[in-house]
Design an enzyme around this catalytic site. Structure first.
Site, PDB file in Angstrom:
ATOM      1  N   GLU A 110       0.826  -1.222   0.000  1.00  0.00           N
ATOM      2  CA  GLU A 110       0.000   0.000   0.000  1.00  0.00           C
ATOM      3  C   GLU A 110       0.856   1.266   0.000  1.00  0.00           C
ATOM      4  O   GLU A 110       0.420   2.323   0.436  1.00  0.00           O
ATOM      5  CB  GLU A 110      -1.001  -0.022   1.151  1.00  0.00           C
ATOM      6  CG  GLU A 110      -2.009  -1.160   0.992  1.00  0.00           C
ATOM      7  CD  GLU A 110      -3.024  -1.282   2.124  1.00  0.00           C
ATOM      8  OE1 GLU A 110      -2.760  -0.781   3.225  1.00  0.00           O
ATOM      9  OE2 GLU A 110      -4.075  -1.908   1.896  1.00  0.00           O
ATOM     10  N   GLU A 146      -6.157  -8.213  -1.943  1.00  0.00           N
ATOM     11  CA  GLU A 146      -6.535  -8.379  -0.534  1.00  0.00           C
ATOM     12  C   GLU A 146      -8.020  -8.121  -0.420  1.00  0.00           C
ATOM     13  O   GLU A 146      -8.526  -7.152  -0.987  1.00  0.00           O
ATOM     14  CB  GLU A 146      -5.864  -7.326   0.365  1.00  0.00           C
ATOM     15  CG  GLU A 146      -4.434  -7.573   0.689  1.00  0.00           C
ATOM     16  CD  GLU A 146      -3.920  -6.568   1.729  1.00  0.00           C
ATOM     17  OE1 GLU A 146      -4.689  -6.143   2.603  1.00  0.00           O
ATOM     18  OE2 GLU A 146      -2.745  -6.214   1.626  1.00  0.00           O
TER      19      GLU A 146
HETATM   20  C1  GLA Z   1      -4.211  -3.662   4.712  1.00  0.00           C
HETATM   21  C2  GLA Z   1      -2.833  -4.282   4.658  1.00  0.00           C
HETATM   22  C3  GLA Z   1      -2.763  -5.665   5.202  1.00  0.00           C
HETATM   23  C4  GLA Z   1      -3.618  -5.819   6.435  1.00  0.00           C
HETATM   24  C5  GLA Z   1      -5.028  -5.424   6.109  1.00  0.00           C
HETATM   25  C6  GLA Z   1      -5.972  -5.595   7.279  1.00  0.00           C
HETATM   26  O1  GLA Z   1      -4.888  -3.738   3.550  1.00  0.00           O
HETATM   27  O2  GLA Z   1      -2.282  -4.252   3.375  1.00  0.00           O
HETATM   28  O3  GLA Z   1      -1.412  -5.959   5.499  1.00  0.00           O
HETATM   29  O4  GLA Z   1      -3.122  -5.018   7.441  1.00  0.00           O
HETATM   30  O5  GLA Z   1      -5.054  -4.078   5.742  1.00  0.00           O
HETATM   31  O6  GLA Z   1      -7.289  -5.268   6.940  1.00  0.00           O
END
Ligand code: GLA
Length: 693
Positions: free
Chosen positions: A182, A333
């Site tokens: 991210e 994700e």
């Molecule tokens: C983010 C992160 C992950 C995790 C999720 C939890 O998207 O990239 O590593 O922490 O949130 O919801």
């Protein structure tokens, strides 16, 4: 009866020919999101083998295989395990983990670990830790603590990424890479290094301070700069020209930050390995169109947080991500039931996650990966949703993923080589979004909400809507709506005019064309360089403290939050909607106008319309633009989508409603999930079906 009629109408689009379908988006022979020799659509999970004894891996992988998981996202936070002390690399364990996964037919996508630099590094070089806006340096132990502008941090990042690429760039079971995690949420270090880089960047761009002072009107409030070193990093509200350039600078920093890693990977990795980044939907820390340029494909992290999925917003976010590269993407994700960071971390309803998984596919994703497999026994995210419990056995949600995986495998061949091909595009621009955010003028102004209201109304009329950059190629779209192009410089205006001249229909929303590329007010009234083509202009804008009535070709209703009084410049412009008795200024004044221009049409809607007016406006746009799809209503709660390509066409029906829905197809079709041939589809709550002729 009415509902049944709508159901039939909703699927009428199935029979429409795809002839002439526009291929301005993804080339149909190129699908880097679909990995050769593997299923075209796959389920995955984030797996952190470094957090567990190796003796446990086999059991995890067996359970993954049983859940039809085909890809693991691995290593993204494992820097301290891969390089426990400076220059001492230990990656045998990762190689063993990748090999063990492969034995269970699971591919690996490796994340670079730069979101979490190790303690030996932050101890040796505390200057790589970010300084926050308040002047405080962050401490070690959370993530995203490295400074993206630090040359030292970049150097260490490059070294570890290079070591990983040497090791895994030719590994047949590693299918690709994710850069960072991210991108540090685009957080910047407010230190001298960053400020100097910003000043140098401005100098390269503006060449002279005279130019910068003029474009930013720095005579205002004595902001005049006599030296590049006087220019500050904006904190809070500041000069709009400076603030917009800061955002562009932040984009360039993160773009360079990832290039540093991409080039390290590409030096050693086989070209078949993809490189992606995990973005976050409408997160606006940087310009995603620029960030995605060097990536093989875009990916995103889709979390609902509190409450339940809003299918319109979620669909819009998928389409935004697909638009980053105008191609299929990965949902890298997503929420396994619940998260741990929302105000209320409620669990999604049984079946809701499955509907979301299919919605991702329906909007162009080729992978859906759950974060995460099992919570680390300690660490900041103990309460987050998972597939396994702390005891290492499946939680109830595991079964839902198993079902999704099974269904993906079952229909994957039908979706191979397919993508989304749209007749309608919505334009999005980070410059415009930022410019509005800096000066909302009314706290209620929500440019993304406005985008969603256009999306929602148009999406009911067509099986897909592209969301693309304002400067993307537009040829072939029948309708292009740009609800928020606040920053509309001349070259962009010309790009849009070319589209209209060639026969397109351009619809502009409120606040269009107020600013130029320096975030300066244009000296022509809105929509600036498009006013002549429109044959109308904005006489005055008004932030509204209450709703006002409006009526015209689209019926009667209310406008809220923002209203622009339009004035006709010539007889080619026609008024579509007028304000009625309101604040005196707006009474009976034009609220929406349209004009034929070249072979096409340009329309301006100067207010935020209520749902009924918006739906009527969208129906008018569809008709006026000659969308192939009929003007139709889709049963409330059911989303209809279509993927096509390489001679295939698949219709996806997803019922987001909590009650069952029946859809009459009008002719017999193959139902891919239930494996039957039917004329009627019965969708349970959160039910899904895929149709093929
Ligand atoms: C983010 C992160 C992950 C995790 C999720 C939890 O998207 O990239 O590593 O922490 O949130 O919801």
């Amino acid at each position: 009866m009415r509902l049944r009629l709508f159901s039939r109408l909703a699927v009428m689009l199935i029979w429409l020919p795809l002839a002439g379908t526009l291929l301005r988006a993804q080339r149909l022979d190129s699908f880097p999101t679909q990995i050769p020799q593997h299923d075209a659509i796959v389920v995955g999970t984030a797996w952190y083998p470094e957090q567990w004894p190796e003796s446990r891996w086999e059991e995890d992988l067996k359970l993954m295989e049983a859940a039809n998981i085909k890809v693991v996202r691995i290593a993204e936070f494992a820097w301290s395990t891969m390089e426990p002390s400076e220059g001492h690399y230990e990656m045998d364990w990762l190689e063993r983990a990748v090999a063990a996964a492969a034995k269970h037919h699971i591919m690996s996508a490796i994340g670079t670990p730069t979101a979490a630099p190790p303690a030996w590094l932050t101890q040796k070089h505390p200057e790589i830790l970010r300084i926050e806006e308040n002047g405080q340096r962050v401490t070690h132990g959370n993530r995203a603590h490295g400074s993206s502008t630090s040359a030292i941090y970049r150097e260490y990042s490059r070294k570890i990424v290079e070591e990983m690429a040497k090791r895994f760039g030719r590994n047949p079971n590693v299918v690709g890479w994710q850069i960072d995690n991210e991108y540090g949420y685009a957080l910047m270090s407010h230190d001298d290094v960053t400020r100097k880089q910003f000043q140098d960047w401005l100098q390269r761009k503006y060449m002279t301070l005279e130019a910068l002072n003029s474009f930013w009107t720095t005579a205002y409030w004595s902001e005049t700069y006599d030296n590049w070193s006087e220019i500050p990093i904006p904190v809070g509200g500041h000069n709009p020209g400076l603030m917009l350039e800061w955002k562009r600078f932040v984009t360039s920093v993160w773009s360079d930050y990832q290039t540093n890693q991409i080039s390290a990977i590409r030096k050693y990795a086989e070209p078949r390995q993809f490189i992606t980044g995990n973005f976050m939907g409408f997160f606006d820390g940087f310009d995603h169109y620029i960030m995605c340029e060097p990536l093989t494909f875009a990916s995103w992290d889709d979390y609902v947080g509190s409450g339940h999925v809003d299918p319109d917003f979620n669909g819009l976010s998928h389409d935004l991500t697909r638009g980053f590269k105008r191609a299929n993407f990965w949902l890298i994700e997503t929420q396994p039931g619940a998260v741990n960071w929302a105000s209320v971390n409620n669990y999604l309803n049984k079946g809701e996650v499955r509907a979301m998984a299919w919605q991702a596919i329906a909007h162009g994703a080729d992978a859906v990966s759950y974060w995460q497999w099992r919570s680390a026994l300690n660490g900041q995210e103990q309460y987050h949703g998972t597939l396994l419990g702390a005891d290492g056995t499946p939680v109830p949600f595991y079964e839902e993923v198993r079902q999704i995986g099974q269904e993906f495998s079952k229909v994957q061949e039908a979706l191979r080589g397919t993508t989304i091909q749209s007749e309608v595009a919505l334009l999005y621009s980070y410059d415009s979004h930022w410019a509005i955010q800096f000066q909302k003028h009314t706290r209620r102004y929500d440019d993304i909400g406005l985008l969603k209201s256009y999306y929602r109304a148009l999406r009911k009329l067509t099986p897909s809507v592209d969301v693309i950059s304002a400067s993307a190629p537009l040829g072939g779209y029948k309708l292009v709506a740009a609800p928020g192009l606040n920053v509309l410089p001349k070259d962009l205006a010309n790009h849009l005019l070319d589209y209209v001249r060639d026969g397109g229909h351009l619809v502009l929303g409120p606040r269009s064309g107020l600013k130029d590329e320096h975030n300066e007010l244009q000296t022509r009234r809105q929509p600036g360089h498009l006013a002549d083509a429109l044959g109308a202009r904005v006489e005055q804008f008004y932030a509204l403290e209450k709703d006002f009535p409006a009526s015209g070709d689209w019926g009667s209703g209310q406008v809220s939050i923002w209203a622009e009084q339009l004035g006709l410049l010539n007889s080619s412009a026609r008024t579509l909607l007028r304000y009625r008795k309101s604040n005196g200024w707006l009474d009976d004044q034009p609220a929406a106008v349209t004009s034929a221009y070249g072979k096409g049409r340009i329309t301006y809607i100067g207010a935020i319309l209520d749902d009924n007016l918006m739906n009527a406006a969208a129906a008018w746009m569809a008709k006026e633009s000659g969308l192939r799809t009929p003007v139709l209503s889709i049963p409330e709660g059911v989303e209809v989508s279509m993927r096509s390509g390489t001679g295939k066409r698949v219709i996806l029906l997803i019922n987001f409603a909590q009650e069952a829905k029946k859809v009459e197809l009008g002719k017999s079709m193959k139902l891919l999930l239930s494996g039957r041939q039917e004329q009627t589809v019965e969708l349970a709550p959160y039910g899904v079906e895929l149709l093929q002729e």
